[in-house]
Structure formats: structure tokens, C-alpha cells
Design an enzyme around this catalytic site. Structure first.
Site, PDB file in Angstrom:
ATOM      1  N   LYS A  25      -2.478   0.561   9.080  1.00  0.00           N
ATOM      2  CA  LYS A  25      -1.231   0.539   9.873  1.00  0.00           C
ATOM      3  C   LYS A  25      -1.082   1.835  10.679  1.00  0.00           C
ATOM      4  CE  LYS A  25       0.165  -3.527   9.025  1.00  0.00           C
ATOM      5  NZ  LYS A  25       0.703  -4.536   9.947  1.00  0.00           N
ATOM      6  N   TYR A  32      -4.449  -0.376   3.153  1.00  0.00           N
ATOM      7  CA  TYR A  32      -3.490  -1.103   3.994  1.00  0.00           C
ATOM      8  C   TYR A  32      -2.687  -0.126   4.854  1.00  0.00           C
ATOM      9  CZ  TYR A  32       0.774  -3.583   5.203  1.00  0.00           C
ATOM     10  OH  TYR A  32       1.848  -4.107   5.884  1.00  0.00           O
ATOM     11  N   SER A  79       4.574  -0.420   8.750  1.00  0.00           N
ATOM     12  CA  SER A  79       4.961  -0.516   7.340  1.00  0.00           C
ATOM     13  C   SER A  79       5.355   0.834   6.787  1.00  0.00           C
ATOM     14  CB  SER A  79       3.745  -1.035   6.569  1.00  0.00           C
ATOM     15  OG  SER A  79       3.955  -0.894   5.187  1.00  0.00           O
TER      16      SER A  79
HETATM   17  N1  UFG Z   1       5.592  -5.406  -9.130  1.00  0.00           N
HETATM   18  C1  UFG Z   1       5.612  -5.712 -10.468  1.00  0.00           C
HETATM   19  N2  UFG Z   1       5.236  -6.973 -10.831  1.00  0.00           N
HETATM   20  C2  UFG Z   1       4.862  -7.925  -9.946  1.00  0.00           C
HETATM   21  C3  UFG Z   1       4.850  -7.609  -8.576  1.00  0.00           C
HETATM   22  C4  UFG Z   1       5.215  -6.326  -8.199  1.00  0.00           C
HETATM   23  O1  UFG Z   1       5.936  -4.872 -11.319  1.00  0.00           O
HETATM   24  O2  UFG Z   1       4.532  -9.059 -10.363  1.00  0.00           O
HETATM   25  C5  UFG Z   1       6.038  -4.063  -8.685  1.00  0.00           C
HETATM   26  C6  UFG Z   1       4.963  -3.299  -7.920  1.00  0.00           C
HETATM   27  O3  UFG Z   1       4.109  -2.615  -8.786  1.00  0.00           O
HETATM   28  C7  UFG Z   1       5.838  -2.371  -7.045  1.00  0.00           C
HETATM   29  C8  UFG Z   1       7.112  -3.200  -6.799  1.00  0.00           C
HETATM   30  O4  UFG Z   1       7.121  -4.222  -7.802  1.00  0.00           O
HETATM   31  O5  UFG Z   1       6.194  -1.229  -7.771  1.00  0.00           O
HETATM   32  C9  UFG Z   1       7.131  -3.865  -5.442  1.00  0.00           C
HETATM   33  O6  UFG Z   1       5.869  -4.520  -5.259  1.00  0.00           O
HETATM   34  P1  UFG Z   1       5.597  -5.578  -4.111  1.00  0.00           P
HETATM   35  O7  UFG Z   1       4.207  -6.089  -4.312  1.00  0.00           O
HETATM   36  O8  UFG Z   1       6.687  -6.580  -4.044  1.00  0.00           O
HETATM   37  O9  UFG Z   1       5.691  -4.708  -2.785  1.00  0.00           O
HETATM   38  P2  UFG Z   1       4.939  -3.351  -2.392  1.00  0.00           P
HETATM   39  O10 UFG Z   1       5.956  -2.251  -2.482  1.00  0.00           O
HETATM   40  O11 UFG Z   1       3.665  -3.162  -3.105  1.00  0.00           O
HETATM   41  O12 UFG Z   1       4.522  -3.630  -0.888  1.00  0.00           O
HETATM   42  C10 UFG Z   1       5.418  -4.129   0.085  1.00  0.00           C
HETATM   43  C11 UFG Z   1       4.631  -4.850   1.142  1.00  0.00           C
HETATM   44  C12 UFG Z   1       3.765  -3.874   1.867  1.00  0.00           C
HETATM   45  C13 UFG Z   1       4.567  -2.696   2.363  1.00  0.00           C
HETATM   46  C14 UFG Z   1       5.381  -2.089   1.275  1.00  0.00           C
HETATM   47  C15 UFG Z   1       6.280  -1.029   1.850  1.00  0.00           C
HETATM   48  O13 UFG Z   1       3.832  -5.879   0.569  1.00  0.00           O
HETATM   49  O14 UFG Z   1       3.182  -4.539   2.953  1.00  0.00           O
HETATM   50  O15 UFG Z   1       6.163  -3.085   0.638  1.00  0.00           O
HETATM   51  O16 UFG Z   1       7.258  -0.609   0.960  1.00  0.00           O
HETATM   52  F1  UFG Z   1       3.738  -1.747   2.820  1.00  0.00           F
END
Ligand code: UFG
Length: 325
Positions: free
Chosen positions: A143, A139, A115
Site C-alpha cells: 500500500k 500488505y 490502509s
Molecule cells: N482477530 C481475532 N480473531 C479472529 C480474527 C481477528 O482475534 O478470528 C483479531 C486480530 O488478531 C486483530 C483484530 O482481531 O487483532 C482485527 O483483525 P482483522 O483481521 O479483523 O483486521 P486487521 O486489523 O488485521 O486488518 C484490517 C484489514 C486490513 C487493514 C487493517 C487496518 O483487513 O486490510 O485492518 O487497521 F490494513
């Protein structure tokens, strides 16, 4: 035969479809804790847990496994800080179990889901694979440990591995057969679409005061079918008897949360109700992949735009709603 752990999950099931289309015989090993039996449409399902050595050994005894694609893991950044024991157990101990059983059965090739979370807060954008690994959440730390296990097994036992460092997986199968279903859903694009479709009232925007043009974090979104394709290329690479090591899978383009919402609003033709919330713990400001190694070594580059990712996720979500109605 290829063993696909976590093949009932989101990226796993899309990879199984790509394997089937390439006529690659495979078996899915999954405990269905976060995966879905309806998503296992191409290979046989062996219900087992990577934390259980007996389950793994039984599966390796039953099937002539020659290669492994390893997805089975817990994968939510926020949850990992609240449940570290479960994350270390499943991701690190589960992977160690798998590698031990692979060694017992003389299986020497593994492609696995790493990741972008291994990098933490990047010093450099786009992020090259050589960037220091300083994860900012549990997490990401699991990894890094999984990658270290692989590297040590390579040195000691000649294991060949590919650590595919995914950036933000998004979108769904263009035929609408499978897609992203998590319970609860925490990912941005599914939540944007749930709000657009009226399944949830309001989209929470976690942080509007980041040092970015619109104040929201920036991510590199990558279509799940592009990711699936990269697994096939990595398997073929390992078949030459070489070790691939770590490789970024991203598009080299970043979109802010605000830009993703705007793009979805243009697609559905109406505004999406949203509310500014506190920052979510463990969220880096900006993650964008340097993807030149994937291009050079695997001949892989992403084929889909952000609009195509959102569109395919929308087709899957509306189909699912019709199915439930
Ligand atoms: N976000 C919101 N509202 C929501 C959901 C997410 O504002 O309802 C924001 C989060 O705060 C973040 C962005 O959107 O800034 C992306 O969030 P995601 O939860 O879609 O994805 P993440 O970047 O947290 O994580 C994902 C995968 C991980 C991986 C990561 C690597 O879930 O496994 O991408 O970039 F490690």
C-alpha cells in the site's frame, strides 16, 4: 463514467451502491478472484484483471471512462506474508498497469483504497497522516508503494489522487443487500458472528498478552457505508482539479478484540465460545485514526457506532444463512 476496479468486493460493492444512489454512472472491473458477481447490482460488470494490460485497455476503449475508483487488491495481512509475490504482483504491478492505461487514455483522477497498515506500529495515537510510514507486513508495504506510484504520477503527469487510508472496515449495507463475504473469513467481526450463529465452533482470540487493558489488540472500526460515502466526497474533491493525497478514514475511537466480543454478546444475548491463541504475525497492538483532516477537507465524519456495525453485519449474516438453507 466512473471505472470501479474491485467493485465486486466488500468496500467496492458498498461504494457502487452509494454511487448509484447519487446517480453516478459506473462500470465494475473485477476478476472475481475474491469478489462476487452477486454483489455487482448497480453497474455493468467487465470481467478483467488489473495484472493484464490488454483487459484494462479493452475496458478503457469500450467505455468513456473519466475517473477511477480503485479497490482491486489483495488485502489480508496474514496471507500477505505467506504469498508476497502475489501481493506485490496484484497490488503494485496491477496499480502500475492501471495508472499507465489511465495515462494513455488521459484519465487524471483516481480515488484508491490505501490502509492504516501503511503506518506499522504507531509512535503516536491517534495516528495523523503525517506519521512515518513503516509498515510491519507485506500488505502494508504494497500500500505504501501504491501511494508512492500515485505521488510520482502526480509530479510527472499531473494525476490527481486520493489515497484513502481505511482503518478497520466493518458492518454491512443497512438494507441487507450486500455485506462482507470472504473465503476463508479472517476478519474479527464476521468470525465473531459466525461463532455466535454456530457456523464455527470457537472464536480464536489471537493474543491476550498485548500491552492493552484486556491484553487484546485495539482497532478503529469504521462502518463500510461511512467509507463508501467518503469515496463520493473524495471524487467530488478531485473534480475541482485539486489533488487530495492521503487521508485517514477512521472514527478516532479504539475497541479491543475483547470489547468487540462483549458488544456482540450483548447483541445476540448469549456468550460466544472463545479460545486464547498465539499472536497473529504482523498484527500491530493499537491502530486508531486521527480523523481531523477528513473532517476539515472532505466534511466527512463517521455516522455509525460499533453496535450498529455489528448489528448490520448480523442482519446480513442471518439473511445469508436463510438464503443458503
Ligand atoms: N482477530 C481475532 N480473531 C479472529 C480474527 C481477528 O482475534 O478470528 C483479531 C486480530 O488478531 C486483530 C483484530 O482481531 O487483532 C482485527 O483483525 P482483522 O483481521 O479483523 O483486521 P486487521 O486489523 O488485521 O486488518 C484490517 C484489514 C486490513 C487493514 C487493517 C487496518 O483487513 O486490510 O485492518 O487497521 F490494513
Amino acid at each position: 463514467m466512473i471505472l470501479v476496479t474491485g467493485g465486486a468486493g466488500y468496500v467496492g460493492s458498498h461504494t457502487c451502491k452509494a454511487l448509484a444512489q447519487a446517480r453516478e454512472e459506473h462500470i465494475v472491473f473485477d476478476n472475481l478472484s475474491t469478489g462476487h458477481d452477486w454483489a455487482v447490482k448497480w453497474g455493468t460488470l467487465f470481467r478483467g484483471d488489473i495484472c493484464n494490460l490488454h483487459d484494462l485497455r479493452t475496458c478503457f476503449q469500450r467505455y468513456p471512462i473519466q475517473e477511477v475508483v480503485h479497490f482491486a487488491a489483495l488485502s489480508l495481512v496474514g496471507e500477505s506474508g505467506i504469498k508476497p509475490a502475489e501481493y506485490y504482483e496484484t497490488n503494485v504491478i496491477g496499480t502500475l498497469n492501471l495508472l499507465r492505461v489511465m495515462k494513455e487514455f488521459e484519465v487524471r483522477s483516481i480515488v484508491f483504497s490505501s490502509s492504516a497498515a501503511v503506518y506499522g506500529e504507531p509512535e503516536e495515537i491517534p495516528i495523523p497522516e503525517s506519521h512515518p510510514l513503516r509498515p510491519v507486513n507485506v500488505y502494508g508495504r504494497t500500500k505504501v508503494m501504491m501511494e508512492q506510484l500515485m505521488a510520482d504520477f502526480q509530479l510527472a503527469y499531473g494525476l490527481n489522487f486520493a489515497a484513502l487510508r481505511y482503518f478497520n472496515a466493518a458492518g454491512a449495507d443497512p438494507d441487507g443487500e450486500i455485506g462482507e463475504v470472504h473465503e476463508p473469513e479472517t476478519h474479527l467481526i464476521p468470525n465473531v458472528l459466525r461463532t455466535a450463529l454456530g457456523i464455527q465452533e470457537m472464536l480464536d482470540i489471537y493474543g491476550t498478552d498485548y500491552p492493552t487493558p484486556d491484553g487484546s489488540p485495539i482497532r478503529d472500526y469504521i462502518h463500510v457505508t461511512d467509507l463508501a460515502e467518503a469515496h463520493l466526497l473524495a471524487l467530488n474533491y478531485l473534480r475541482r482539479g485539486a489533488c487530495l493525497g492521503a487521508i485517514n478514514l477512521g472514527s478516532n475511537i479504539g475497541y479491543s478484540v475483547g470489547e468487540v466480543v462483549n458488544s456482540a454478546e450483548r447483541l445476540v444475548g448469549h456468550t460466544i465460545p472463545k479460545a486464547a491463541r498465539q499472536r497473529r504475525a504482523g498484527d500491530p497492538v493499537r491502530l486508531i485514526a486521527g480523523n481531523s483532516r477528513a473532517k476539515e477537507v472532505l466534511g466527512w465524519s463517521p455516522q455509525s457506532s460499533l453496535e450498529e456495525m455489528i448489528q448490520s453485519a448480523l442482519v446480513f449474516s442471518t439473511g445469508k444463512m436463510r438464503h443458503l438453507a
